[in-house]
Design a protein around this motif. Structure first.
Motif, PDB file in Angstrom:
ATOM      1  N   PRO A 164       7.916  -0.327  -5.063  1.00 18.58           N
ATOM      2  CA  PRO A 164       8.468   0.389  -6.218  1.00 18.58           C
ATOM      3  C   PRO A 164       7.483   0.539  -7.372  1.00 18.58           C
ATOM      4  N   ARG A 165       6.343  -0.134  -7.291  1.00 18.34           N
ATOM      5  CA  ARG A 165       5.379  -0.046  -8.385  1.00 18.34           C
ATOM      6  C   ARG A 165       4.494   1.187  -8.277  1.00 18.34           C
ATOM      7  N   SER A 166       4.542   1.888  -7.157  1.00 13.85           N
ATOM      8  CA  SER A 166       3.726   3.092  -6.986  1.00 13.85           C
ATOM      9  C   SER A 166       4.643   4.264  -6.664  1.00 13.85           C
ATOM     10  N   SER A 167       5.441   4.659  -7.626  1.00 11.16           N
ATOM     11  CA  SER A 167       6.539   5.587  -7.368  1.00 11.16           C
ATOM     12  C   SER A 167       6.074   6.942  -6.867  1.00 11.16           C
ATOM     13  N   THR A 168       5.034   7.506  -7.474  1.00  9.05           N
ATOM     14  CA  THR A 168       4.606   8.852  -7.088  1.00  9.05           C
ATOM     15  C   THR A 168       4.053   8.873  -5.679  1.00  9.05           C
ATOM     16  N   LEU A 169       3.148   7.936  -5.377  1.00  8.67           N
ATOM     17  CA  LEU A 169       2.557   7.882  -4.045  1.00  8.67           C
ATOM     18  C   LEU A 169       3.616   7.517  -3.009  1.00  8.67           C
ATOM     19  N   HIS A 170       4.480   6.574  -3.351  1.00  9.78           N
ATOM     20  CA  HIS A 170       5.526   6.197  -2.398  1.00  9.78           C
ATOM     21  C   HIS A 170       6.425   7.375  -2.073  1.00  9.78           C
ATOM     22  N   ALA A 171       6.792   8.142  -3.081  1.00 12.91           N
ATOM     23  CA  ALA A 171       7.662   9.295  -2.843  1.00 12.91           C
ATOM     24  C   ALA A 171       6.997  10.284  -1.892  1.00 12.91           C
ATOM     25  N   GLU A 172       5.700  10.506  -2.062  1.00  9.06           N
ATOM     26  CA  GLU A 172       4.991  11.452  -1.207  1.00  9.06           C
ATOM     27  C   GLU A 172       4.903  10.944   0.225  1.00  9.06           C
ATOM     28  N   VAL A 173       4.544   9.675   0.393  1.00 11.20           N
ATOM     29  CA  VAL A 173       4.389   9.134   1.741  1.00 11.20           C
ATOM     30  C   VAL A 173       5.754   8.950   2.407  1.00 11.20           C
ATOM     31  N   ILE A 222       5.998   4.132  14.952  1.00 12.73           N
ATOM     32  CA  ILE A 222       5.114   4.717  13.944  1.00 12.73           C
ATOM     33  C   ILE A 222       5.440   4.105  12.594  1.00 12.73           C
ATOM     34  N   GLY A 223       4.404   3.815  11.804  1.00  8.04           N
ATOM     35  CA  GLY A 223       4.639   3.275  10.471  1.00  8.04           C
ATOM     36  C   GLY A 223       3.553   3.672   9.493  1.00  8.04           C
ATOM     37  N   PHE A 224       3.969   3.908   8.236  1.00  8.05           N
ATOM     38  CA  PHE A 224       3.056   4.241   7.144  1.00  8.05           C
ATOM     39  C   PHE A 224       2.914   3.025   6.224  1.00  8.05           C
ATOM     40  N   ALA A 225       1.694   2.621   5.936  1.00  6.34           N
ATOM     41  CA  ALA A 225       1.434   1.505   5.019  1.00  6.34           C
ATOM     42  C   ALA A 225       0.734   2.012   3.769  1.00  6.34           C
ATOM     43  N   LEU A 226       1.103   1.443   2.626  1.00  6.55           N
ATOM     44  CA  LEU A 226       0.484   1.778   1.346  1.00  6.55           C
ATOM     45  C   LEU A 226      -0.235   0.546   0.815  1.00  6.55           C
ATOM     46  N   PRO A 227      -1.552   0.423   1.040  1.00  5.87           N
ATOM     47  CA  PRO A 227      -2.270  -0.723   0.491  1.00  5.87           C
ATOM     48  C   PRO A 227      -2.053  -0.803  -1.021  1.00  5.87           C
ATOM     49  N   PRO A 228      -1.989  -2.007  -1.569  1.00  2.00           N
ATOM     50  CA  PRO A 228      -2.349  -3.299  -0.959  1.00  2.00           C
ATOM     51  C   PRO A 228      -1.219  -3.986  -0.200  1.00  2.00           C
ATOM     52  N   SER A 229      -0.066  -3.322   0.012  1.00  2.00           N
ATOM     53  CA  SER A 229       1.053  -3.949   0.714  1.00  2.00           C
ATOM     54  C   SER A 229       1.035  -3.601   2.198  1.00  2.00           C
ATOM     55  N   ASN A 230       1.150  -4.632   3.013  1.00  2.00           N
ATOM     56  CA  ASN A 230       1.285  -4.433   4.459  1.00  2.00           C
ATOM     57  C   ASN A 230       2.648  -4.937   4.911  1.00  2.00           C
ATOM     58  N   ASP A 231       3.677  -4.577   4.152  1.00  2.00           N
ATOM     59  CA  ASP A 231       5.023  -5.058   4.486  1.00  2.00           C
ATOM     60  C   ASP A 231       5.521  -4.550   5.830  1.00  2.00           C
TER      61      ASP A 231
END
Length: 568
Positions: A164-173, A222-231
């Motif tokens: 939730p700390r990277s709202s714009t990038l998270h929304a796109e991915v 299939i999975g998308f990861a957004l560094p620095p989180s590898n949840d």
């Protein structure tokens, strides 16, 4: 997905050489089988045809029975207490309040007043009777949800990091995750005909232009990861896509292939595998990359031996260089050099988080993902007035996302009133279990029902060594199949028999290293004795900020397992 015309696998020429599941799929009339007829059979609580039971997995449904009463029912000469598990397709784990309210209603009416958050960011209904299958799927349809390809030999639910700390990038991915999910699911109209009651329409177009009549050799994740989180544990995916962004936004993805957690207990030739890093693709070439990777597995995956049918075995049999070159050929372009990235966490952020758009997000801890009636009451009350969304995490928790500042106090009061303080211990924050008994037919031992009790005892050992606040990843499964991704954990248990487990130690805290088997077929006393000895050594000898798994490897207490190709 587009039709691939250069398949090496030709079902009409090689059917006699294939395994029984391949022949079953080929003769299923694109996943129809006789499912519709079986649903009308009121003599049994099961679907009568064994083939239909397998085909229903492509529709997101597993037939199961209550194993707690199996023996007693057998003694009474009754059929097993058949029921079903239904898994929802929920790309990236994003759920709207209106969808939540529908899920809640269906769970109360047809699912034993419980929902389960899975380790792949979706919901499962359990304890569903045969007569409730259509009402649940039709209710999901009203909320713009479905269960297509949530199971079966196809591309499963697509994961996406929840940050939730990277709202714009998270929304796109997250949007791309949904686009990929919609793109790779089967196109057969069998689902609509069986569950929605639509009429079959004759067409000259191929019913499955990409999959063909036999779909994939096995499941594909299939999975998308957004560094620095590898949840999402990107190195456990058949196809992992690591988002690379700069100040201007998303550039593209580092691509990793061939991850997989499952192994077969009695087959030493099966094994978990970390995905291999093969390069970078720009965002505009994402779909071409996904199609090419899946096409290689479709055409070259093992269709004779299902134990070796996952993509990881295809890669190891053909060689990573050959597979990468074949993917490039199908994409019509070469991979660029992988970009630098770093993972520093794989857990969930607790407490309130504020994103750059000024909205707030709160993670609610859900033990092993199980939403009981009390938890359902809480989230129903929240959903009735929430204007944001809910996000399911790969750690089986729920984030109430997109909250206005003036709504925070109200949400806190609802959660605290019904659930009490929800800040779990450091160990529980990083622990998860599969469902196992009594519903999973593969389970050899307890998992979800046993893990909380076992964690109590491990927490006592940690507290005695002044390590209560040190995070350690701990995962448990009722069998070797790896549904909670145990082979990446610092401490893991996989079921062998009632009360007996294999113990694994030394995985990477950020999901970058496999653990090692240290003891087989042991019970609780032996498990706690081994853990106690290692934890005492860790307390005495660890370096500053050193994770438990790293300590075990550094000090030679376990053999070092290979790291991934993570670049930094």
């Amino acid at each position: 997905m587009s039709q691939t015309t250069d398949r090496s696998f030709d079902i009409s020429q090689s059917l006699d050489d294939l395994g029984p599941d391949e022949r079953m799929k080929e003769s299923s009339d694109f996943l129809r089988g006789t499912i519709a007829e079986g649903l009308l059979d009121r003599i049994t609580g099961a679907v009568p045809s064994e083939h239909d039971v397998k085909l229903m997995k492509f529709h997101g449904i597993y037939q199961q029975d209550d194993r707690d009463v199996r023996d007693e029912r057998r003694r009474q000469k009754l059929e097993p207490a058949f029921q079903f598990m239904i898994r929802v397709r929920l790309p990236g784990g994003v759920c709207t309040p209106s969808q939540w309210l529908m899920l809640d209603e269906l769970a109360r009416r047809h699912g034993g007043e419980t929902l389960r958050v899975t380790t792949r960011q979706t919901f499962q209904f359990h304890w569903v009777l045969k007569g409730s299958l259509r009402p649940i799927i039709q209710g999901l349809h009203e909320a713009l949800l479905d269960t297509v390809a949530a199971c079966g030999d196809d591309s499963r639910g697509v994961m996406c990091t929840v940050d939730p700390r990277s709202s714009t990038l998270h929304a796109e991915v997250a949007s791309l995750a949904k686009q990929v999910s919609d793109h790779v699911i089967p196109k057969t109209r069998a689902y609509h005909e069986i569950w929605y009651g639509t009429q079959r329409i004759a067409s000259s177009a191929p019913e499955e232009p990409f999959y063909g009549p036999t779909y994939l050799p096995r499941k594909f994740k299939i999975g998308f990861a957004l560094p620095p989180s590898n949840d999402i544990d990107v190195f456990s995916q058949d196809l992992g896509l690591i988002a690379i962004a700069d100040d201007n936004g998303l550039e593209g993805f580092n691509v990793v292939i061939g991850g997989g957690m499952g192994r077969t207990d009695k087959d030493p030739s099966t094994y978990p595998r970390l995905a291999s890093l093969i390069g970078f693709v720009p965002a505009e070439n994402l779909m071409a990359c996904v199609e090419a990777v899946m096409g290689v597995q479709r055409d070259y995956g093992n269709r004779k031996n299902r134990q070796h049918a996952r993509f990881k075995y295809t890669i190891d049999n053909k060689g990573i260089d050959w597979v990468r070159e074949e993917i490039e050929r199908r994409m019509g372009m070469s991979f660029a050099k992988a970009r630098a990235f770093e993972f520093t966490s794989n857990g969930d952020p607790y407490g309130w988080q504020k994103s750059p758009d000024g909205l707030f997000h709160r993670t609610v801890y859900i033990e092993n993902g199980r939403l009981n009636l009390r938890a359902l009451d809480v989230f129903r009350e929240i959903a009735q007035s929430h204007s944001g969304s809910f996000r399911l995490t790969p750690n089986q928790n729920i984030i109430i996302s997109g909250v206005q500042e003036n709504q925070r106090k109200k949400l806190d009061s609802i959660i605290l009133k019904q659930l009490g303080p929800d800040q779990p211990s450091a160990l529980r924050q990083n622990a998860m279990a599969c469902v196992a008994l009594p519903t999973c037919g593969l389970a050899m031992a307890e998992s979800e029902r046993y893990l909380p009790e076992l964690l109590d005892k491990v927490e006592a050992i940690l507290a005695a060594n002044n390590l209560a606040n040190v995070p350690i990843t701990f995962r448990m499964t009722g069998c070797p199949n790896g549904c909670s991704r145990p082979y990446l954990a610092e401490i893991a248990l996989t079921g062998r028999a009632p009360g007996k487990y294999n113990l694994y130690l030394g995985g990477g805290f950020h999901g970058q290293r496999l653990n090692r088997l240290v003891a087989e077929n042991i019970g609780e006393e032996a498990i706690l004795n081994i853990l106690s000895a290692h934890i005492e050594s860790y307390a005495r000898e660890r370096e500053t900020n050193e994770h438990f798994g790293d300590f075990l490897v550094r000090t030679g207490k376990i053999e070092n397992a290979a790291n991934t190709g993570t670049s930094k």
